[in-house]
Design a protein around this motif. Sequence first.
Motif, PDB file in Angstrom:
ATOM      1  N   MET A  73       0.826  -1.214   0.000  1.00 60.15           N
ATOM      2  CA  MET A  73       0.000   0.000   0.000  1.00 60.15           C
ATOM      3  C   MET A  73       0.857   1.260   0.000  1.00 60.15           C
ATOM      4  O   MET A  73       0.397   2.330  -0.402  1.00 60.15           O
ATOM      5  CB  MET A  73      -0.922   0.009   1.218  1.00 60.15           C
ATOM      6  N   TYR A  74       2.110   1.159   0.436  1.00 60.14           N
ATOM      7  CA  TYR A  74       2.992   2.320   0.396  1.00 60.14           C
ATOM      8  C   TYR A  74       3.244   2.787  -1.036  1.00 60.14           C
ATOM      9  O   TYR A  74       3.574   3.950  -1.260  1.00 60.14           O
ATOM     10  CB  TYR A  74       4.346   1.983   1.030  1.00 60.14           C
ATOM     11  N   TYR A  75       3.090   1.880  -2.002  1.00 57.19           N
ATOM     12  CA  TYR A  75       3.416   2.203  -3.390  1.00 57.19           C
ATOM     13  C   TYR A  75       2.186   2.567  -4.219  1.00 57.19           C
ATOM     14  O   TYR A  75       2.273   3.418  -5.104  1.00 57.19           O
ATOM     15  CB  TYR A  75       4.143   1.025  -4.046  1.00 57.19           C
ATOM     16  N   ASP A  76       1.040   1.927  -3.951  1.00 51.59           N
ATOM     17  CA  ASP A  76      -0.148   2.253  -4.743  1.00 51.59           C
ATOM     18  C   ASP A  76      -1.171   3.080  -3.971  1.00 51.59           C
ATOM     19  O   ASP A  76      -2.153   3.555  -4.550  1.00 51.59           O
ATOM     20  CB  ASP A  76      -0.807   0.988  -5.305  1.00 51.59           C
TER      21      ASP A  76
ATOM     22  N   ASN B 147      -7.047   0.953   8.042  1.00 50.35           N
ATOM     23  CA  ASN B 147      -7.275   2.396   8.053  1.00 50.35           C
ATOM     24  C   ASN B 147      -6.053   3.198   7.616  1.00 50.35           C
ATOM     25  O   ASN B 147      -6.149   4.409   7.418  1.00 50.35           O
ATOM     26  CB  ASN B 147      -7.740   2.854   9.439  1.00 50.35           C
ATOM     27  N   GLY B 148      -4.904   2.547   7.486  1.00 51.32           N
ATOM     28  CA  GLY B 148      -3.713   3.229   6.998  1.00 51.32           C
ATOM     29  C   GLY B 148      -2.940   3.996   8.045  1.00 51.32           C
ATOM     30  O   GLY B 148      -1.903   4.592   7.732  1.00 51.32           O
ATOM     31  N   LEU B 149      -3.403   4.010   9.294  1.00 48.32           N
ATOM     32  CA  LEU B 149      -2.670   4.709  10.345  1.00 48.32           C
ATOM     33  C   LEU B 149      -1.330   4.027  10.586  1.00 48.32           C
ATOM     34  O   LEU B 149      -1.243   2.802  10.661  1.00 48.32           O
ATOM     35  CB  LEU B 149      -3.477   4.721  11.644  1.00 48.32           C
ATOM     36  N   ARG B 150      -0.286   4.830  10.696  1.00 46.85           N
ATOM     37  CA  ARG B 150       1.028   4.292  11.039  1.00 46.85           C
ATOM     38  C   ARG B 150       1.216   4.373  12.559  1.00 46.85           C
ATOM     39  O   ARG B 150       0.413   4.961  13.278  1.00 46.85           O
ATOM     40  CB  ARG B 150       2.130   5.071  10.331  1.00 46.85           C
TER      41      ARG B 150
ATOM     42  N   PRO C 231       2.070   9.418  -2.380  1.00 46.95           N
ATOM     43  CA  PRO C 231       1.967  10.658  -1.592  1.00 46.95           C
ATOM     44  C   PRO C 231       1.302  10.474  -0.235  1.00 46.95           C
ATOM     45  O   PRO C 231       1.623  11.193   0.719  1.00 46.95           O
ATOM     46  CB  PRO C 231       1.133  11.568  -2.504  1.00 46.95           C
ATOM     47  N   ARG C 232       0.395   9.509  -0.127  1.00 51.08           N
ATOM     48  CA  ARG C 232      -0.281   9.260   1.150  1.00 51.08           C
ATOM     49  C   ARG C 232       0.719   8.929   2.258  1.00 51.08           C
ATOM     50  O   ARG C 232       0.489   9.230   3.436  1.00 51.08           O
ATOM     51  CB  ARG C 232      -1.280   8.105   0.986  1.00 51.08           C
ATOM     52  N   PHE C 233       1.841   8.306   1.881  1.00 51.03           N
ATOM     53  CA  PHE C 233       2.798   7.834   2.881  1.00 51.03           C
ATOM     54  C   PHE C 233       4.161   8.521   2.797  1.00 51.03           C
ATOM     55  O   PHE C 233       5.063   8.193   3.564  1.00 51.03           O
ATOM     56  CB  PHE C 233       2.993   6.319   2.731  1.00 51.03           C
TER      57      PHE C 233
ATOM     58  N   ASP D 221       8.501   4.914  11.227  1.00 51.21           N
ATOM     59  CA  ASP D 221       7.052   4.741  11.142  1.00 51.21           C
ATOM     60  C   ASP D 221       6.686   3.766  10.032  1.00 51.21           C
ATOM     61  O   ASP D 221       5.804   2.922  10.187  1.00 51.21           O
ATOM     62  CB  ASP D 221       6.379   6.084  10.869  1.00 51.21           C
ATOM     63  N   LEU D 222       7.356   3.891   8.898  1.00 46.44           N
ATOM     64  CA  LEU D 222       7.053   3.016   7.767  1.00 46.44           C
ATOM     65  C   LEU D 222       7.494   1.579   8.029  1.00 46.44           C
ATOM     66  O   LEU D 222       6.884   0.635   7.521  1.00 46.44           O
ATOM     67  CB  LEU D 222       7.737   3.545   6.505  1.00 46.44           C
ATOM     68  N   ALA D 223       8.531   1.408   8.811  1.00 44.57           N
ATOM     69  CA  ALA D 223       9.061   0.061   9.049  1.00 44.57           C
ATOM     70  C   ALA D 223       8.277  -0.709  10.100  1.00 44.57           C
ATOM     71  O   ALA D 223       8.327  -1.943  10.131  1.00 44.57           O
ATOM     72  CB  ALA D 223      10.526   0.144   9.469  1.00 44.57           C
ATOM     73  N   ALA D 224       7.533  -0.011  10.968  1.00 47.16           N
ATOM     74  CA  ALA D 224       6.800  -0.694  12.040  1.00 47.16           C
ATOM     75  C   ALA D 224       5.803  -1.677  11.442  1.00 47.16           C
ATOM     76  O   ALA D 224       4.960  -1.309  10.625  1.00 47.16           O
ATOM     77  CB  ALA D 224       6.083   0.326  12.914  1.00 47.16           C
ATOM     78  N   ALA D 225       5.894  -2.939  11.842  1.00 48.91           N
ATOM     79  CA  ALA D 225       5.010  -3.976  11.312  1.00 48.91           C
ATOM     80  C   ALA D 225       3.993  -4.431  12.353  1.00 48.91           C
ATOM     81  O   ALA D 225       2.794  -4.463  12.090  1.00 48.91           O
ATOM     82  CB  ALA D 225       5.828  -5.166  10.819  1.00 48.91           C
TER      83      ALA D 225
END
Length: 342
Positions: A272-275, A282-285, A320-322, A329-333
Amino acid sequence: MMMDLAAPETRENGLAELESAGYLTPALRQVWAAELARPKYANRYLSGIVSQEKVRIEKLLRQVGGELTAVKTRAVIANFSQALQVCKQEHRLDPDRIRRSRILDFGAGVWSSLSASIMLYAIGFEQADAFEPYPVSPDMVAESVFQTIRWLYDTPDAFAVFGATPATMKQRVAALDFSGLEEKLDGLNAGGPRVIDFGPVRLFNNTDMMDNGYYDLVCSNSVLEHVEDMRGALARQREILKDDGACVHTVDFTDHRAISADREDIEHSFHMYYDGILDEVNGLRAGDLESLFVLSGFHGSIVRLMAAPDGYIDHTRLHPRFAHYSPADLAAAVSSYVLTKA
């Protein structure tokens, strides 16, 4: 039969036995064979797929009466045990306190809605309730309930935490009466009573039915990433929590399309980070969620359970969303949170 089906090298025999026993029609056997021939299942056991990747094979499970539900139920119970161990360390949760405590499974799921609550009551909680706002699957819930009870009887040592003894666990479970369970669940789905009361175990479909300041613990497992009105959910959790209570939440921040049986084209855990497409999440990081905890009147501890390895995320392709998020934040799984009222 199901053991044969679970192992890649014996699946054909397992399907044949299921058909011979009357569980599968010839046509349904072909559906199963086609599903299990997909690359995702080629060299893997179904138990590992269901419990670790949460692959959605519920339609197939329903067609044979839900015999595999037990695998998912046990995974839920294991995750709750882990979360409670974290809470024990961070919130001084001891056996004596458990026996005086009330706990809520927030977002219990539509397939095994009562399983975690049964286990939590068995290990000693005074009250162990479940909340699931969506219509549940009566046959699957019933199967998971009775499978959980069988586990607690057959392998109680696997669930004996916080000082619970096998004898006490069996005694507590034996006192639960689930007669008419499927009919009651049908009524809940049909807009009847908004809570099913089994005494020390209850299932709610609306938090408005809960008393403020009632629960010592509110727990969830891979739920908050699906909540749309996070501010509302956290505000209600704070209301129903005792002043000295705690919330224990485990959150999965990955792209859930990557673990879906019908999306083999998406293998990256953060596609989802790419598209920019959010499917069931919900996309919350992590930073977003942690800020909302503070704004909602909570503070607490963070346990980072899983994170993407260095180089796994291509930051040059971010949607752009991310794009504004930090690498951490992006790496947190997967993270667990133990929260108390500020």
